[in-house]
Design an enzyme around this catalytic site. Structure first.
Site, PDB file in Angstrom:
ATOM      1  N   ASP A  71       0.683  -1.280  -0.034  1.00  0.00           N
ATOM      2  CA  ASP A  71       0.062   0.180   0.012  1.00  0.00           C
ATOM      3  C   ASP A  71       0.806   1.393  -0.055  1.00  0.00           C
ATOM      4  O   ASP A  71       0.827   1.987   0.897  1.00  0.00           O
ATOM      5  CB  ASP A  71      -0.971   0.068   1.272  1.00  0.00           C
ATOM      6  CG  ASP A  71      -1.549  -1.252   1.496  1.00  0.00           C
ATOM      7  OD1 ASP A  71      -2.222  -1.953   0.152  1.00  0.00           O
ATOM      8  OD2 ASP A  71      -1.919  -1.705   2.567  1.00  0.00           O
TER       9      ASP A  71
ATOM     10  N   GLU B 171     -11.584   0.782  -3.447  1.00  0.00           N
ATOM     11  CA  GLU B 171     -10.964   1.347  -2.265  1.00  0.00           C
ATOM     12  C   GLU B 171      -9.891   2.111  -2.949  1.00  0.00           C
ATOM     13  O   GLU B 171      -9.432   2.116  -3.845  1.00  0.00           O
ATOM     14  CB  GLU B 171     -10.358   0.057  -1.294  1.00  0.00           C
ATOM     15  CG  GLU B 171      -9.573  -0.918  -1.996  1.00  0.00           C
ATOM     16  CD  GLU B 171      -9.531  -2.121  -1.247  1.00  0.00           C
ATOM     17  OE1 GLU B 171     -10.094  -2.029  -0.136  1.00  0.00           O
ATOM     18  OE2 GLU B 171      -8.676  -2.831  -1.798  1.00  0.00           O
TER      19      GLU B 171
END
Length: 558
Positions: A60, A235
């Site tokens: 991420d 997301e």
């Protein structure tokens, strides 16, 4: 180094170490060496780089720029210190500055299950108040929060500012040219969910004077790029501004093999957003399974513009060694961005993520974070930024000194939702070797040695009990793989432990004193440590541990 020592002030008792007691283990050295086949090639270090740029468990990625300086952060889940922060001048060579969460009281991680905790931090720089922000979600903990500082080089990030009005995960900031600030996040869709993983992206205004969201939430995107296709887990939203238009990036498809990145555009920050001409702008799900230097699960991208106007994208990806088995977790990759009809493209359809990428004018330097490399320590200078504990440490079970690293059993096992006496570093290569020297005469029922840790239910332990050298494999249940009784002369050590990992297996070797190495177990199956088996989001942490063996391990001396 100064910063990392400060991180462990709550648990480190610097100084000399006495002889290990029954509940202590002294580790006098540790070494790590990686030797992956995909990196065994010559490149031009001035003009080429290897992907990933941050090897091993660095998921991420989020990036920002101030002037010529770039800063990058990654998820850390329930490892402590949390949210590693890196600095670079060329987007390729990264130096870790420390951690954003480096004080035990900032974000408690106690008793959180693995793959909860610190999710997808976003780092951003606000030129209007010369402040850096990291906005983040601590899942099952304090949920969404913001921390901030003026200078990432010196650290001192604030205590968390809670955002109770912000639901969901993956918050990020966008600073508009007019000084307005917006917070994006993933959340539940309006009305009822049309499918189980149905999610939406929302926008809120944010007041930096009060550090609070203001006004009502605005729906940016419901479900995903194609609502009728019912994409999974929309997301990771980010907004950018280019040529007067707003570009919305998001991930969808889940974070495994079907992962992808999509892009939309609008003339208004609040929308409506329409898909860009080319979508998805990044995925590997449409490629043949049998391909060289395979990379899967690509997505969760963040982009940054250089001072010269070039754009680059950082994203996570995985490097399987067979099928979709990988023990190294989600890693950070870098590729240049092209623009087609006003929209960004990271990789055209059908193209594989390259291992070697050309980027001119690079200046190699510092500790390597990719390619084949090795390092070693005798712990005399303490622990550097490579080392992590499981959850937030609160007691003095770890100390370093001129003789090495001493761990004291704190009564917590690796298979419990707690903080065991364990400190480790990332497995950054598919093929690797780790070695340590251990002095210990464990009390009855205790284990000391190496632990390859994926989560509470998936690990591999190699070390000694009071009267045997043992290997224990944990895949939900513990299994004793091998055990060799200790001779009387060997009981007090020193014992050298060596793990040679290759793909989904490893060899476990040991030696007493200056004696030759013997093999305790060869070809040990380590696919239990892969994300494919264990699921979740992190990679393997190779560490040093003392404590009781996982429940049910039938080892001599348990």
């Amino acid at each position: 180094m100064i910063a990392i020592r400060r991180l462990f002030v709550a648990v480190l008792l610097l100084g000399g170490c006495g002889a290990p007691a029954g509940d202590e283990a002294l580790f006098t050295r540790f070494s790590y060496n990686g030797s992956d086949a995909r990196f065994a090639r010559a490149i031009d270090p001035q003009n080429e780089y290897f992907n990933p740029v941050l090897a091993g468990f660095h998921p991420d990625p989020s990036v920002c720029r101030r002037g010529d300086d770039y800063f990058l952060v990654n998820s850390s889940f329930t490892f402590y210190p949390s949210i590693p922060i890196f600095h670079s001048r060329d987007l390729v060579h990264w130096r870790q500055l420390g951690f954003v969460i480096d004080r035990p009281g900032q974000v408690p991680l106690d008793s959180l299950r693995f793959n909860r905790g610190i999710y997808a931090p976003d780092i951003s720089y606000n030129p209007h108040n010369d402040t850096f922000y990291v906005v983040n979600t601590c899942v099952d903990g304090i949920e969404n929060f913001v921390v901030k500082c003026r200078d990432p080089f010196t650290g001192g990030w604030s205590d968390p500012i809670l955002l109770p009005e912000v639901e969901g995960i993956d918050p990020s900031f966008f600073f508009d040219d007019d000084g307005k600030v917006y917070l994006l996040h993933n959340g539940m869709p309006p009305g009822r969910r049309a499918w189980n993983s149905h999610r939406a992206l929302w926008l809120r205004e944010y007041d930096t004077a009060t550090d609070r969201v203001v006004g009502d939430p605005v729906l940016l995107l419901d479900g995903g790029l194609d609502f009728a296709a019912q994409p999974e887990w929309l997301e990771g939203p980010h907004i950018y501004k280019k040529d007067g238009e707003y570009i919305l990036l998001a991930a969808e498809g889940g974070t495994y093999e079907a992962h992808s990145q999509v892009a939309l555009r609008s003339h208004d920050v609040r929308g409506p957003y329409v898909p860009c001409a080319r979508n998805p702008i990044l995925t590997q799900r449409d490629l043949p399974a049998a391909r060289p230097d395979k990379v899967t699960s690509t997505g969760h991208a963040d982009m940054v513009e250089t001072p010269s106007g070039q754009w680059y994208a950082f994203f996570l990806g995985c490097r399987p060694y067979a099928d979709d088995f990988y023990n190294t977790g989600r890693e950070t990759f870098l590729l240049p961005v092209t623009w087609e009809e006003g929209g960004p493209v990271i990789l055209p359809p059908g193209e594989a993520v390259p291992t070697v990428v050309r980027k001119e004018g690079l200046e190699p330097g510092g500790e390597p974070t990719t390619g084949n490399f090795g390092w070693s320590t005798d712990f005399s200078d303490g622990l550097d930024e490579r080392w992590l504990t499981i959850r937030t440490p609160h007691t003095g079970w770890l100390r370093t000194g001129r003789r090495g690293l001493t761990l004291t059993d704190n009564g917590r096992r690796l298979d419990q939702t707690a903080g065991p006496a364990f400190v480790g570093c990332r497995q950054q290569h598919t093929d690797f070797t780790v070695e340590t020297e251990l002095f210990c005469l464990p009390a009855e029922g205790r284990f000391a040695g190496l632990a390859l840790f994926q989560n509470e239910k998936h690990s591999l332990l190699f070390g000694r009990t009071r009267d045997a050298v043992v290997a224990v494999r944990v895949e939900k249940e513990a299994q004793l793989l091998a055990s060799v009784p200790l001779a009387a002369d060997d009981a007090a050590g020193p014992l050298t432990l060596r793990v040679r990992g290759s793909g989904g297996s490893c060899d476990l070797e040991y030696a007493w004193g200056d004696g030759p190495f013997a093999t305790l177990a060869a070809g040990v199956d380590t696919r239990n440590l892969s994300t494919h088996t264990a699921r979740g989001f992190n990679g393997v942490i190779v560490g040093l541990h003392i404590g009781r063996l996982p429940a049910g391990a039938l080892a001599s001396g348990e």
